[in-house]
Motif scaffolding. Structure first.
Motif, short mmCIF file in Angstrom:
data_model
loop_
_atom_site.label_atom_id
_atom_site.label_comp_id
_atom_site.label_asym_id
_atom_site.label_seq_id
_atom_site.Cartn_x
_atom_site.Cartn_y
_atom_site.Cartn_z
N SER A 86 0.85 -1.20 0.00
CA SER A 86 0.00 0.00 0.00
C SER A 86 0.88 1.24 0.00
CB SER A 86 -0.96 0.01 1.20
OG SER A 86 -0.25 0.03 2.43
N ILE A 87 0.37 2.29 -0.65
CA ILE A 87 1.09 3.55 -0.82
C ILE A 87 0.13 4.70 -0.52
CG2 ILE A 87 2.22 5.08 -2.49
CD1 ILE A 87 3.93 2.73 -1.88
N GLY A 88 0.63 5.74 0.14
CA GLY A 88 -0.21 6.92 0.36
C GLY A 88 0.04 7.55 1.72
N PRO A 89 -0.81 8.45 2.16
CA PRO A 89 -1.97 8.99 1.43
C PRO A 89 -1.59 10.13 0.49
CG PRO A 89 -1.85 9.98 3.59
CD PRO A 89 -0.72 8.99 3.53
N SER A 90 -0.31 10.57 0.52
CA SER A 90 0.11 11.72 -0.27
C SER A 90 1.55 11.55 -0.70
CB SER A 90 -0.05 13.01 0.55
OG SER A 90 0.90 13.05 1.60
N ILE A 91 1.98 12.46 -1.55
CA ILE A 91 3.40 12.58 -1.91
C ILE A 91 3.88 13.94 -1.43
CG2 ILE A 91 5.10 12.71 -3.77
CD1 ILE A 91 3.20 10.94 -5.42
N ARG A 92 4.85 13.94 -0.56
CA ARG A 92 5.45 15.20 -0.11
C ARG A 92 6.51 15.61 -1.12
NH1 ARG A 92 4.31 18.76 4.33
NH2 ARG A 92 5.96 20.32 4.20
N LEU A 93 6.34 16.79 -1.73
CA LEU A 93 7.29 17.25 -2.73
C LEU A 93 8.68 17.35 -2.13
CD1 LEU A 93 5.18 20.00 -4.52
CD2 LEU A 93 5.74 17.71 -5.38
N ALA A 94 9.67 16.83 -2.85
CA ALA A 94 11.03 16.76 -2.33
C ALA A 94 11.56 18.14 -1.97
CB ALA A 94 11.95 16.09 -3.35
N GLU A 95 11.21 19.15 -2.77
CA GLU A 95 11.75 20.49 -2.51
C GLU A 95 11.20 21.12 -1.24
OE1 GLU A 95 10.32 23.54 -5.32
OE2 GLU A 95 8.94 22.01 -6.06
N THR A 96 10.16 20.53 -0.67
CA THR A 96 9.58 21.08 0.56
C THR A 96 10.03 20.32 1.80
OG1 THR A 96 7.56 19.71 0.53
CG2 THR A 96 7.54 21.73 -0.78
N ASN A 111 -3.96 -10.60 11.77
CA ASN A 111 -5.18 -11.39 11.63
C ASN A 111 -6.17 -10.69 10.72
OD1 ASN A 111 -4.26 -13.39 13.35
ND2 ASN A 111 -5.43 -12.68 15.12
N ASP A 112 -7.06 -11.46 10.16
CA ASP A 112 -8.17 -10.89 9.40
C ASP A 112 -8.95 -9.94 10.29
OD1 ASP A 112 -10.06 -10.67 7.22
OD2 ASP A 112 -11.38 -11.99 8.37
N GLY A 113 -9.24 -8.75 9.81
CA GLY A 113 -9.99 -7.77 10.58
C GLY A 113 -9.13 -6.74 11.29
N ASP A 114 -7.81 -6.94 11.33
CA ASP A 114 -6.92 -5.94 11.93
C ASP A 114 -6.92 -4.67 11.09
OD1 ASP A 114 -6.27 -7.78 13.86
OD2 ASP A 114 -4.24 -8.17 13.14
N ARG A 115 -6.40 -3.61 11.65
CA ARG A 115 -6.25 -2.34 10.93
C ARG A 115 -4.86 -1.79 11.20
NH1 ARG A 115 -7.25 2.99 12.18
NH2 ARG A 115 -8.24 2.43 14.17
N ILE A 116 -4.20 -1.33 10.13
CA ILE A 116 -2.83 -0.83 10.22
C ILE A 116 -2.82 0.67 9.95
CG2 ILE A 116 -0.48 -1.02 9.30
CD1 ILE A 116 -1.39 -3.82 8.18
N LEU A 150 -1.27 6.59 6.63
CA LEU A 150 -1.73 5.56 5.71
C LEU A 150 -2.49 4.51 6.51
CD1 LEU A 150 -1.78 4.22 2.90
CD2 LEU A 150 0.44 3.20 3.45
N ASN A 151 -3.75 4.37 6.21
CA ASN A 151 -4.65 3.49 6.97
C ASN A 151 -5.14 2.37 6.05
OD1 ASN A 151 -6.73 2.36 8.48
ND2 ASN A 151 -7.41 4.32 9.30
N ASN A 152 -4.96 1.12 6.47
CA ASN A 152 -5.43 -0.02 5.67
C ASN A 152 -6.00 -1.10 6.56
OD1 ASN A 152 -2.64 0.82 4.00
ND2 ASN A 152 -4.42 0.49 2.72
#
Length: 310
Positions: free
Chosen positions: A192-202, A270-275, A285-287
């Protein structure tokens, strides 16, 4: 400044910039690379292009919590680096030796070696964004998330921005035999990837990202870990240089740079966990965690992915 993608009416992907005070400005581009290419075409920095757009527009009335966030970039490939933190080396040794804490293995050698460990992790079809489920592999009994800083690069290896990655891993499969690494790392919805991309110059100092990982089960937090990229043994540019060496890399490739947070050895997802994986300046990043989908559901997932890409 962060860049996000979200689903507008009729599930059409849209791009937006998020300021540090959480104001959201719609960007007139289809995706992150189109935005970067326009800045290059105009001969200005990405942040300057955003500032031009902000001068002639108003922020959205919706907040981040109101948007259906998508993976911020449909990376054609996701690669990953391993054993880049001391904690990761120790965890790999534990797996490989059956729990002998004082044993040394080839993981010690790669930690000290000039050449880093870099492996293929995922494709756009296998990668999910915020709030989408990551799957458990059906033939593993010891699975964990690996929270990592991801660098978004172009084909020349220039770092365009930073994102959050979850490199789902099967500790028992990798520990059984290092040649099983692809199977321990790659399966449906294993990244999983996200939730945003922080611009390198910032980013003032990429070696001062604070990383947190929290895992919830039945609504209660059961695992929490923290780390900082100051603990990273190798520099981001060094890892990128090995990835692009004698290799064909595509614009928008993501390189995950290794983990320093490993749940207790007795823990498995386990099935049903949240990361939840949080990195300062990038977001959370929530999955949810799910068992493998049925064949029919998997076909639907592939169809939906193809529609998103189109």
């Amino acid at each position: 400044m962060r860049i996000i993608r979200f689903a507008e009416d009729k599930s059409v992907p849209a791009l937006a910039a998020v300021t540090d005070d959480c104001k959201i400005y719609r960007l007139p581009y289809q995706d992150f690379l189109s935005f970067i290419n326009e800045a290059e075409k105009q001969g200005i920095s990405p942040i300057s292009l955003i500032q031009q757009i902000m001068e002639d527009s108003a922020p959205l009335t919706a907040g981040l919590e109101d948007l259906d966030l998508l993976v911020p970039i449909e990376a054609p490939e996701v690669w990953a680096a391993g054993v880049t933190y001391e904690r990761s080396r120790d965890a790999r040794n534990y797996e490989a030796t059956g729990g002998k804490l004082d044993a040394t293995t080839f993981y010690d050698k790669v930690y000290e070696a000039e050449r880093p460990e870099i492996f293929f992790k995922s494709t756009a079809a296998r990668t999910v964004g915020p709030n989408r489920p990551v799957y458990l592999r059906s033939d593993s009994n010891w699975q964990i998330p690996e929270p990592e800083v991801g660098v978004v690069i172009n084909r020349e290896g220039r770092i365009l921005g930073y994102t959050i990655g979850n490199d789902m891993s099967c500790r028992d499969i990798e520990g059984e035999n290092p040649l099983y690494l692809p199977q321990a790392k790659i399966w449906r919805n294993s990244c999983s990837i996200g939730p945003s991309i922080r611009l390198a110059e910032t980013v003032e100092d990429p070696y001062d990202f604070r990383i947190s990982c929290r895992i919830f089960r039945n609504g209660e937090q059961v695992v929490e870990g923290t780390a900082n990229t100051s603990q990273l043994k190798r520099k981001f540019d060094e890892l990128v240089s090995y990835l692009i060496r004698d290799n064909v890399i595509f614009d928008g490739t993501v390189l995950l740079t290794g983990t320093c947070i490993v749940p207790p050895n007795e823990f498995t997802l386990n099935d049903g966990d949240r990361i939840e994986i949080e990195i300062s300046g990038i977001g959370v990043l929530n999955n949810p965690v799910c068992q493998q989908a049925s064949s029919e559901e998997s076909n639907d997932d592939r169809a939906n992915t193809s529609e998103d890409i189109q």
